[in-house]
Write an enzyme that holds these catalytic residues in place. Structure first.
Site, PDB file in Angstrom:
ATOM      1  N   TRP A 218       0.837  -1.199   0.000  1.00 57.48           N
ATOM      2  CA  TRP A 218       0.000   0.000   0.000  1.00 57.48           C
ATOM      3  C   TRP A 218       0.868   1.243   0.000  1.00 57.48           C
ATOM      4  CZ3 TRP A 218      -4.622   0.109  -1.578  1.00 57.48           C
ATOM      5  CH2 TRP A 218      -5.444   1.219  -1.344  1.00 57.48           C
TER       6      TRP A 218
ATOM      7  N   PRO B 110      -4.415   5.592  -7.344  1.00 56.20           N
ATOM      8  CA  PRO B 110      -5.355   4.802  -6.535  1.00 56.20           C
ATOM      9  C   PRO B 110      -5.011   4.716  -5.052  1.00 56.20           C
ATOM     10  CG  PRO B 110      -3.761   3.352  -7.552  1.00 56.20           C
ATOM     11  CD  PRO B 110      -3.404   4.744  -8.009  1.00 56.20           C
ATOM     12  N   CYS B 111      -4.091   5.564  -4.560  1.00 61.18           N
ATOM     13  CA  CYS B 111      -3.559   5.347  -3.220  1.00 61.18           C
ATOM     14  C   CYS B 111      -4.612   5.393  -2.119  1.00 61.18           C
ATOM     15  CB  CYS B 111      -2.437   6.339  -2.928  1.00 61.18           C
ATOM     16  SG  CYS B 111      -2.927   8.068  -2.983  1.00 61.18           S
ATOM     17  N   ARG B 112      -5.762   6.020  -2.357  1.00 58.14           N
ATOM     18  CA  ARG B 112      -6.787   6.077  -1.318  1.00 58.14           C
ATOM     19  C   ARG B 112      -8.140   5.546  -1.796  1.00 58.14           C
ATOM     20  NH1 ARG B 112      -5.642  11.384   2.493  1.00 58.14           N
ATOM     21  NH2 ARG B 112      -3.454  10.888   2.902  1.00 58.14           N
TER      22      ARG B 112
END
Length: 246
Positions: free
Chosen positions: A22, A195-197
């Site tokens: 992540w 797309p990190c969150r």
């Protein structure tokens, strides 16, 4: 990918999943994971409905790598605010007090025509790709934008066409940041919504569906949120017609 009546989507040569990492070093909830097999099944159901409503989505297979992605091309009219058009408008709508009445009338008629051209929309070609990210284990939206004569838009120009309601949030917060990256399957420059969150908006939707014992297609829910940020609309019929894969 086949649509209605399609067979298995995962072949014997499908790649193995790589370890998930992540952005911030924290693992999201297990409910937010999406393995590649489920991604393809969700896409298959999505594409079946696209054929039904003639929405223009297709599956592009990269046979050499045994990978693929969903693709759609849309023509979107936008208001032109180029300096060239602004200069033309300023030239033809300037002071006409010193002109004779006849000449002034001719200039005003011409100015009206030029103003109409200046206000007319410019049509842009948006090409959207829904690609599976094995590092994030979620889908990622890649896209590129060009004029009808083939000129690619710069990042600044793409930013200027993001709806103001989204633009301020994208600049202030890192989630879904609009950046330019190399397409992971094509090796070409594309824009992407980072797309990190994704977990922040997907986890509540997935948890609610689980609580209410409802079948939710990950691709439909996710694309309904991120698509409109860059001009991609998802018809409401997808939500009711496309279920989660078995």
């Amino acid at each position: 990918m086949a649509t209605a009546g399609a067979g298995p989507l995962i072949g014997p040569g499908a790649r193995k999943e790589r370890p998930f990492r992540w952005m911030a070093g924290e693992r999201p909830s297990a409910s937010c994971y999406l393995d590649e097999r489920t991604f393809r099944l969700c896409c298959q159901l999505f594409l079946q409905h696209s054929v039904t409503i003639q929405d223009g989505w297709s599956w592009e297979e990269i046979k050499v790598a045994d990978e693929g992605f969903m693709r759609k091309t849309v023509l979107i009219p936008v208001r032109s605010d180029t300096s060239h058009h602004q200069d033309v408008c300023s030239v033809h709508t300037g002071n006409t007090e010193s002109l004779t009445e006849e000449l002034q009338a001719d200039v005003e008629d011409e100015a009206a025509g030029v103003q109409s051209v200046c206000e007319s929309p410019v049509v842009l070609r948006y090409e959207y790709h829904v690609v599976y990210s094995s590092s994030y284990q979620i889908p990622v939206l890649y896209f590129r934008v060009s004029t009808l004569d083939g000129r690619s838009l710069s990042l600044e120009e793409v930013w200027s066409n993001v709806h103001p309601n989204y633009r301020q949030r994208l600049r202030q917060e890192p989630w879904d940041t609009l950046t330019q990256q190399e397409h992971p399957l094509l090796g070409q420059p594309f824009f992407m919504l980072h797309p990190c969150r994704t977990e922040e908006f997907m986890k509540p939707a997935l948890d609610l569906a689980q609580t209410q014992h409802k079948r939710l297609n990950y691709i439909v829910t996710w694309l309904s949120v991120v698509g409109p940020v860059v001009g991609l609309d998802v018809p409401l019929s997808y939500i009711t017609a496309v279920s989660a894969p078995d």
